[in-house]
Design an enzyme around this catalytic site. Sequence first.
Site, short mmCIF file in Angstrom:
data_model
loop_
_atom_site.label_atom_id
_atom_site.label_comp_id
_atom_site.label_asym_id
_atom_site.label_seq_id
_atom_site.Cartn_x
_atom_site.Cartn_y
_atom_site.Cartn_z
N GLU A 9 66.65 -8.76 -37.81
CA GLU A 9 65.49 -8.67 -36.95
C GLU A 9 65.24 -10.23 -36.34
OE1 GLU A 9 62.48 -8.35 -35.11
OE2 GLU A 9 62.70 -6.59 -36.32
N LYS B 53 59.33 -10.98 -36.10
CA LYS B 53 58.87 -11.03 -37.39
C LYS B 53 58.89 -9.67 -38.16
CE LYS B 53 55.19 -14.30 -36.48
NZ LYS B 53 53.87 -14.55 -36.42
N GLY C 65 57.60 -5.66 -37.29
CA GLY C 65 57.64 -5.20 -36.05
C GLY C 65 56.21 -4.90 -35.25
N SER D 163 60.10 -0.22 -29.64
CA SER D 163 59.68 -0.01 -28.16
C SER D 163 58.90 -1.25 -27.79
CB SER D 163 58.89 1.47 -28.23
OG SER D 163 57.68 1.04 -29.04
N VAL E 281 46.57 7.28 -25.62
CA VAL E 281 46.15 6.59 -27.01
C VAL E 281 45.83 5.26 -26.75
CG1 VAL E 281 46.71 6.00 -29.31
CG2 VAL E 281 47.49 8.33 -28.44
N GLU F 135 43.71 7.67 -14.93
CA GLU F 135 44.72 8.41 -15.44
C GLU F 135 45.34 9.46 -14.59
OE1 GLU F 135 47.61 10.38 -17.24
OE2 GLU F 135 46.58 8.82 -18.60
N ARG G 83 55.02 3.35 -24.08
CA ARG G 83 55.86 2.47 -24.56
C ARG G 83 57.24 3.09 -24.20
NH1 ARG G 83 53.79 -1.72 -27.25
NH2 ARG G 83 55.89 -2.13 -28.40
N HIS H 36 29.64 18.04 -51.15
CA HIS H 36 28.84 17.96 -50.03
C HIS H 36 27.82 16.60 -50.29
CE1 HIS H 36 25.29 19.26 -47.58
NE2 HIS H 36 24.55 19.14 -48.73
#
Length: 456
Positions: free
Chosen positions: A35, A38, A41, A141, A178, A198, A263, A433
């Site tokens: 890695e 860190k 990820g 990613s 998201v 968008e 990503r 409930h």
Amino acid sequence: MTDTSADLVILGGGSGGYACAFRAAELGLSVVLVEKDKLGGTCLHRGCIPTKALLHAAEVADTAREGDQFGVKSSLEGIDIAGVQSYKDGVVAGLYKGIQGLFKANKVTTVAGTGTFVAPNVVEVDGDRYIGKNVVLATGSYARSLPGLEIGGRIITSDQALTLDFVPEKVVVLGGGVIGVEFASVWRSFGAEVTIVEALPRLVPNEDEWASKQLERAFRRRGIAYKTGVRFTGATQTDSGVTVSLESGEQLDADVLLVAVGRGPNSAGHGYEEAGVRIERGFVITDERLRTNLPGVYAVGDLVPGLQLAHRGFQQGIFVAEEIAGLNPKVIDEAGIPRITYCKPEVASVGLTEAAAKEKYGAAETYVYSLAGNGKSQILKTAGGVKLVKAPDGPVVGVHLVGERVGELIGEAQLIYNWEAFPEDVAPLIHAHPTQSEALGEAHLALAGKPLHVHG
């Protein structure tokens, strides 16, 4: 140059890489994990954990602001962004310490540095070679941009958004998926004016169309502006702001432009293609058992086409460890992976959308139960609902939820989908409930032909 051999060499210590490492070690395999940054990820340091901490701070801000409607005299004095960052960083630091401890406890050899895949079973780091009977590619990613749109200054991705030391007054969010809607939600709760742009016809376009409409209605009520079906054409910035141009000719001025267009897979610069790994559009291509085209080489997580979710990478890592150990694990059904967008209100789903079910089965039966009929949702003052999608004469193949806190219901929803339950199987189950889980129960009662509290 030294050579180190192991049963398994893993490139990348994010959710997919470390889950694979821990499960493999548990199964008695020797493991080397490489890695460069860190351990933990993107998810731990720049993704799930810090963003959800910000979203919780945003929820606290809204609660303070909205106390009057519950008879509580509270007001929001303001956002101490340094305090918010300190809280967020504290959560990340605690979890990071925990994961470092797990690496030691699991006796996984970690190598700090940038790994290069130089041959089908060899990873090179700073001149040293790590030779694995099997190799797992798990390099994750990165936050993408658009061609010609340079990140810097007031044009930022989620990476920079997480460390902003001020609350912008006006923000344009490029992308209504998201990441885009979550940051839009945070900044609106912190008092910013927010506009989402968008290109596709609706927000959260990967979700069921019903869920998109519910979220759009909620965002309108919250004062979050959005422009869908509109293409971005460019942005110019000064020291004091950024101007965003749209294909329609409209221009939007803001303090910050957040580029949240998804990503991209981190496959370049690791030697994958040079070593012969099959790559398409930057993604490493695997079969359903996560094997690449090279023998003994697997890939997991955001590197592999599909949902870019930490828990998907995590499960794939476990799957590959068990596959290498000869346990022949069951293939992961991608549609059975739960998906949650943690904006306000939350959007959660598992299984197929109505459109996907119709494509697969030729027809689909659906039922929507409104949270207006749910006692706990009324106590929380949240709107939304539960939508079920059922195969003709078959089980429930999709569960879609919109409303505050509904992400917590996805556990039961994924059991319903993954165990191929019929509405008649779920209808007799007793839901406590008053909880929001009753909305799931009521929806299944209705689809089983015995509705009790019907609110369309």
